[in-house]
Write a protein that holds these residues in place. Structure first.
Motif, PDB file in Angstrom:
ATOM      1  N   THR A  83       0.832  -1.208   0.000  1.00  0.00           N
ATOM      2  CA  THR A  83       0.000   0.000   0.000  1.00  0.00           C
ATOM      3  C   THR A  83       0.863   1.253   0.000  1.00  0.00           C
ATOM      4  O   THR A  83       0.662   2.171  -0.792  1.00  0.00           O
ATOM      5  CB  THR A  83      -0.902   0.050   1.265  1.00  0.00           C
ATOM      6  OG1 THR A  83      -1.807  -1.042   1.215  1.00  0.00           O
ATOM      7  CG2 THR A  83      -1.682   1.354   1.330  1.00  0.00           C
ATOM      8  N   LEU A  86       2.696   1.760  -3.343  1.00  0.00           N
ATOM      9  CA  LEU A  86       1.786   2.190  -4.411  1.00  0.00           C
ATOM     10  C   LEU A  86       1.360   3.641  -4.202  1.00  0.00           C
ATOM     11  O   LEU A  86       1.250   4.418  -5.152  1.00  0.00           O
ATOM     12  CB  LEU A  86       0.550   1.288  -4.477  1.00  0.00           C
ATOM     13  CG  LEU A  86       0.769  -0.158  -4.940  1.00  0.00           C
ATOM     14  CD1 LEU A  86      -0.552  -0.923  -4.955  1.00  0.00           C
ATOM     15  CD2 LEU A  86       1.420  -0.211  -6.321  1.00  0.00           C
ATOM     16  N   ALA A  87       1.140   4.024  -2.936  1.00  0.00           N
ATOM     17  CA  ALA A  87       0.735   5.403  -2.640  1.00  0.00           C
ATOM     18  C   ALA A  87       1.856   6.379  -2.984  1.00  0.00           C
ATOM     19  O   ALA A  87       1.624   7.454  -3.525  1.00  0.00           O
ATOM     20  CB  ALA A  87       0.358   5.529  -1.166  1.00  0.00           C
ATOM     21  N   ALA A  90       1.999   6.728  -6.676  1.00  0.00           N
ATOM     22  CA  ALA A  90       0.856   7.526  -7.125  1.00  0.00           C
ATOM     23  C   ALA A  90       1.131   9.012  -6.941  1.00  0.00           C
ATOM     24  O   ALA A  90       0.794   9.840  -7.791  1.00  0.00           O
ATOM     25  CB  ALA A  90      -0.409   7.109  -6.370  1.00  0.00           C
ATOM     26  N   PHE A  95       1.118   5.118 -11.933  1.00  0.00           N
ATOM     27  CA  PHE A  95       0.012   4.245 -11.530  1.00  0.00           C
ATOM     28  C   PHE A  95       0.125   2.844 -12.109  1.00  0.00           C
ATOM     29  O   PHE A  95      -0.567   1.943 -11.691  1.00  0.00           O
ATOM     30  CB  PHE A  95      -1.324   4.864 -11.940  1.00  0.00           C
ATOM     31  CG  PHE A  95      -1.604   6.151 -11.232  1.00  0.00           C
ATOM     32  CD1 PHE A  95      -2.172   6.146  -9.971  1.00  0.00           C
ATOM     33  CD2 PHE A  95      -1.273   7.369 -11.800  1.00  0.00           C
ATOM     34  CE1 PHE A  95      -2.425   7.325  -9.293  1.00  0.00           C
ATOM     35  CE2 PHE A  95      -1.516   8.556 -11.146  1.00  0.00           C
ATOM     36  CZ  PHE A  95      -2.090   8.538  -9.886  1.00  0.00           C
ATOM     37  N   GLN A 110      -1.394 -11.256  -6.336  1.00  0.00           N
ATOM     38  CA  GLN A 110      -2.684 -11.325  -7.024  1.00  0.00           C
ATOM     39  C   GLN A 110      -3.826 -10.994  -6.073  1.00  0.00           C
ATOM     40  O   GLN A 110      -4.824 -10.416  -6.471  1.00  0.00           O
ATOM     41  CB  GLN A 110      -2.876 -12.712  -7.660  1.00  0.00           C
ATOM     42  CG  GLN A 110      -1.930 -12.914  -8.842  1.00  0.00           C
ATOM     43  CD  GLN A 110      -2.104 -14.272  -9.508  1.00  0.00           C
ATOM     44  OE1 GLN A 110      -3.213 -14.733  -9.729  1.00  0.00           O
ATOM     45  NE2 GLN A 110      -0.999 -14.908  -9.837  1.00  0.00           N
ATOM     46  N   HIS A 111      -3.661 -11.308  -4.778  1.00  0.00           N
ATOM     47  CA  HIS A 111      -4.677 -10.951  -3.776  1.00  0.00           C
ATOM     48  C   HIS A 111      -4.796  -9.439  -3.632  1.00  0.00           C
ATOM     49  O   HIS A 111      -5.780  -8.928  -3.124  1.00  0.00           O
ATOM     50  CB  HIS A 111      -4.334 -11.561  -2.414  1.00  0.00           C
ATOM     51  CG  HIS A 111      -4.695 -13.002  -2.306  1.00  0.00           C
ATOM     52  ND1 HIS A 111      -5.961 -13.466  -2.589  1.00  0.00           N
ATOM     53  CD2 HIS A 111      -3.967 -14.088  -1.966  1.00  0.00           C
ATOM     54  CE1 HIS A 111      -5.999 -14.782  -2.424  1.00  0.00           C
ATOM     55  NE2 HIS A 111      -4.794 -15.186  -2.053  1.00  0.00           N
ATOM     56  N   LEU A 112      -3.738  -8.701  -4.047  1.00  0.00           N
ATOM     57  CA  LEU A 112      -3.758  -7.241  -3.928  1.00  0.00           C
ATOM     58  C   LEU A 112      -4.072  -6.587  -5.273  1.00  0.00           C
ATOM     59  O   LEU A 112      -3.786  -5.417  -5.490  1.00  0.00           O
ATOM     60  CB  LEU A 112      -2.407  -6.736  -3.405  1.00  0.00           C
ATOM     61  CG  LEU A 112      -2.010  -7.266  -2.017  1.00  0.00           C
ATOM     62  CD1 LEU A 112      -0.755  -6.586  -1.524  1.00  0.00           C
ATOM     63  CD2 LEU A 112      -3.137  -7.076  -1.007  1.00  0.00           C
ATOM     64  N   GLY A 113      -4.649  -7.361  -6.187  1.00  0.00           N
ATOM     65  CA  GLY A 113      -5.114  -6.779  -7.440  1.00  0.00           C
ATOM     66  C   GLY A 113      -4.114  -6.827  -8.577  1.00  0.00           C
ATOM     67  O   GLY A 113      -4.376  -6.301  -9.653  1.00  0.00           O
ATOM     68  N   PHE A 114      -2.950  -7.439  -8.369  1.00  0.00           N
ATOM     69  CA  PHE A 114      -1.980  -7.580  -9.458  1.00  0.00           C
ATOM     70  C   PHE A 114      -2.413  -8.717 -10.375  1.00  0.00           C
ATOM     71  O   PHE A 114      -3.051  -9.668  -9.917  1.00  0.00           O
ATOM     72  CB  PHE A 114      -0.594  -7.923  -8.891  1.00  0.00           C
ATOM     73  CG  PHE A 114       0.137  -6.757  -8.274  1.00  0.00           C
ATOM     74  CD1 PHE A 114       1.190  -6.150  -8.937  1.00  0.00           C
ATOM     75  CD2 PHE A 114      -0.225  -6.280  -7.019  1.00  0.00           C
ATOM     76  CE1 PHE A 114       1.866  -5.089  -8.369  1.00  0.00           C
ATOM     77  CE2 PHE A 114       0.441  -5.213  -6.442  1.00  0.00           C
ATOM     78  CZ  PHE A 114       1.493  -4.612  -7.119  1.00  0.00           C
ATOM     79  N   THR A 128      -0.024  -4.069 -12.132  1.00  0.00           N
ATOM     80  CA  THR A 128      -1.295  -3.550 -11.648  1.00  0.00           C
ATOM     81  C   THR A 128      -1.401  -2.108 -12.099  1.00  0.00           C
ATOM     82  O   THR A 128      -0.416  -1.513 -12.513  1.00  0.00           O
ATOM     83  CB  THR A 128      -1.403  -3.630 -10.113  1.00  0.00           C
ATOM     84  OG1 THR A 128      -2.751  -3.296  -9.719  1.00  0.00           O
ATOM     85  CG2 THR A 128      -0.455  -2.660  -9.413  1.00  0.00           C
ATOM     86  N   GLY A 129      -2.613  -1.548 -12.030  1.00  0.00           N
ATOM     87  CA  GLY A 129      -2.722  -0.124 -12.319  1.00  0.00           C
ATOM     88  C   GLY A 129      -3.811   0.229 -13.300  1.00  0.00           C
ATOM     89  O   GLY A 129      -4.719  -0.559 -13.559  1.00  0.00           O
ATOM     90  N   ASP A 130      -3.694   1.453 -13.833  1.00  0.00           N
ATOM     91  CA  ASP A 130      -4.761   1.988 -14.676  1.00  0.00           C
ATOM     92  C   ASP A 130      -4.698   1.476 -16.110  1.00  0.00           C
ATOM     93  O   ASP A 130      -5.642   1.665 -16.864  1.00  0.00           O
ATOM     94  CB  ASP A 130      -4.762   3.524 -14.640  1.00  0.00           C
ATOM     95  CG  ASP A 130      -3.391   4.116 -14.956  1.00  0.00           C
ATOM     96  OD1 ASP A 130      -2.415   3.361 -15.036  1.00  0.00           O
ATOM     97  OD2 ASP A 130      -3.320   5.342 -15.110  1.00  0.00           O
TER      98      ASP A 130
END
Lengths: 348, 97
Positions: A83, A86-87, A90, A95, A110-114, A128-130
């Motif tokens: 976190t 990534l912050a 950002a 991103f 992958q559990h964190l959205g990757f 991960t990202g936009d």
């Protein structure tokens, strides 16, 4: 209660040693200067005065993530570290983030959205990202034909050797994608390289020049291309790079053959070629084209860069097409200025 | 309202949700990653969509990584992300709050 995430300043020797000892205890062993010197920021969590979790960023890549889960719910520190990183990225406007990790940690990311781009026995690459690799692939139009060739080149700068490779592919295949490396870490900028490749191939109407994005020999997927690295590291990264090409790019755009030039000069590229030959078939064939020679030596972009540095363009026209020669002549002072400022010309 | 830049809000810690908003062209597209997506996925999407609609955001890509956040948390994180994405952090949207 979990601790706070704090900055770790690795330029302080004591901090560096504590950080290194902690990561070594978790099985991370590569602390070569090429790897550690590119770190932008490092954070950590302490339990009392004991380091229990850490992570770093270099450009848009997460590195050296290590967590000790003793006395703590599984995943708590890991989630806090990711976190925080990534912050911080950002904040800098970054991103789209990558991570190289061991295969057994792929699931945790992958559990964190990757999402996983490729995996090998030694490692996994996730993003991960936009934007995603699908966003990138959607920007590339589908070329028509049964046999479609793909070539990846840095073209620093575009030479008659590159031209010869593309000509061969264009004769043999119905259509050719030329992917230009998108990382700005070479003497010629990405914009210049793409411009010279496009100009130098403008007369071939079954060839399309596109950006290699973040996925082909980029600073994220294949840092060893831009830094001097041990052979094991190069093999590990090129295996992932080859698998991304095969499972995403070639699959999505129906590329049947990857063309490469034979490589007598660069060790990194030679390893890359052999890994491509091991990884891509049978789905994608690999054709190695004998390098073109001029004046009894293979045509190499490095020789061109050396000519620029030596301020001797007498034989330039033998090595590069008119479009590239004209550009170099018009921008000679600027290119020489970049070399004087410290831009390396002996790598790739 | 148009998304001016990609924006991130929230964390990946337990009971929170991380929301990333970026430019979109095809309505409100939500990519939700949640362990409870099966039971609460539609509720989470509804809370996010409601906030975005209140901001008059019509085209946006949403990447949401949920770690078991309550509705009020989802709302707060989406508001924060929206204000950052619209570059209106200094002008609180009272009608949405």
């Amino acid at each position: 209660m979990a601790g706070q995430v704090v900055d770790l300043y690795l330029n302080q020797e004591g901090t560096f040693n504590e950080w290194q000892t902690f990561l070594q205890s978790l099985g991370i062993s590569n602390f070569s200067t090429t790897e550690t010197s590119v770190i932008d920021e490092t954070v950590g969590i302490f339990d009392g005065d004991r380091l229990v979790a850490t992570g770093s960023v270099s450009n848009n890549v997460l590195k050296y993530i290590g967590v000790c889960n003793q006395n703590q719910t599984q995943g708590t520190y890991f989630n806090m570290i990711v976190t925080e990183l990534l912050a911080r990225l950002a904040q800098r406007g970054i991103f789209h983030v990558f991570v190289f990790t061991k295969p057994q940690y792929s699931q945790s990311f992958q559990h964190l959205g990757f999402s996983e781009l490729a995996q090998s026995a030694d490692g996994a690459l996730l993003e991960t990202g936009d934007v995603t690799i699908q966003t990138y692939l959607d920007t590339i139009p589908q070329l028509p034909g049964q046999s479609i060739a793909g070539i990846v080149m840095n073209a620093n700068p575009f030479t008659r050797g590159h031209r010869y490779l593309v000509e061969r592919a264009a004769e043999e295949a119905d259509a050719v994608y030329v992917f230009v490396v998108n990382t700005d870490s070479s003497l010629f900028t990405t914009e210049e390289r793409v411009g010279l490749v496009t100009a130098g191939l403008a007369d071939l109407n079954n060839v399309l020049v596109v950006s290699g994005g973040d996925y082909m020999v980029s600073y994220a997927t294949f840092p060893a291309y831009f830094l001097t690295s041990p052979e094991k590291e190069i093999t590990y990264q090129t295996t992932l790079d080859a698998r991304i090409f095969k499972n995403w790019v070639a699959k999505e755009r129906h590329i049947t053959t990857r063309y490469v030039g034979s490589e007598p000069r660069s060790r990194t590229t030679a390893i890359y070629n052999s890994v491509l030959q091991r990884e891509l078939p049978p789905e994608v064939a690999v054709k190695v084209i004998e390098r073109r020679s001029a004046n009894h030596d293979v045509i190499s972009a490095r020789t061109v860069r050396e000519m620029i540095a030596a301020d001797d363009l007498t034989h330039l026209a033998v090595l590069v097409p008119d479009t590239t020669a004209k550009y170099i002549q018009e921008h000679l002072t600027d290119l020489q200025k970049r070399i004087k400022k410290g831009m390396k010309i002996d790598g790739n | 309202m148009e998304i001016k830049k990609t924006a991130l809000a929230g964390t990946l810690e337990s009971s929170d949700i991380q929301i990333m908003l970026s430019k979109g062209t095809n309505g409100i597209q939500i990519d939700l990653d949640s362990e409870v997506a099966k039971s609460f996925g539609d509720d989470i999407r509804r809370v996010i969509t409601t906030v975005l609609t209140d901001f008059n955001i019509t085209d946006v890509n949403v990447k949401a990584v949920d770690k078991g956040a309550l509705d009020c948390v989802i709302k707060a994180r989406t508001i924060a992300a929206a204000q950052r994405a619209l570059d209106t952090v200094n002008e609180p949207a009272w009608e949405v709050l």
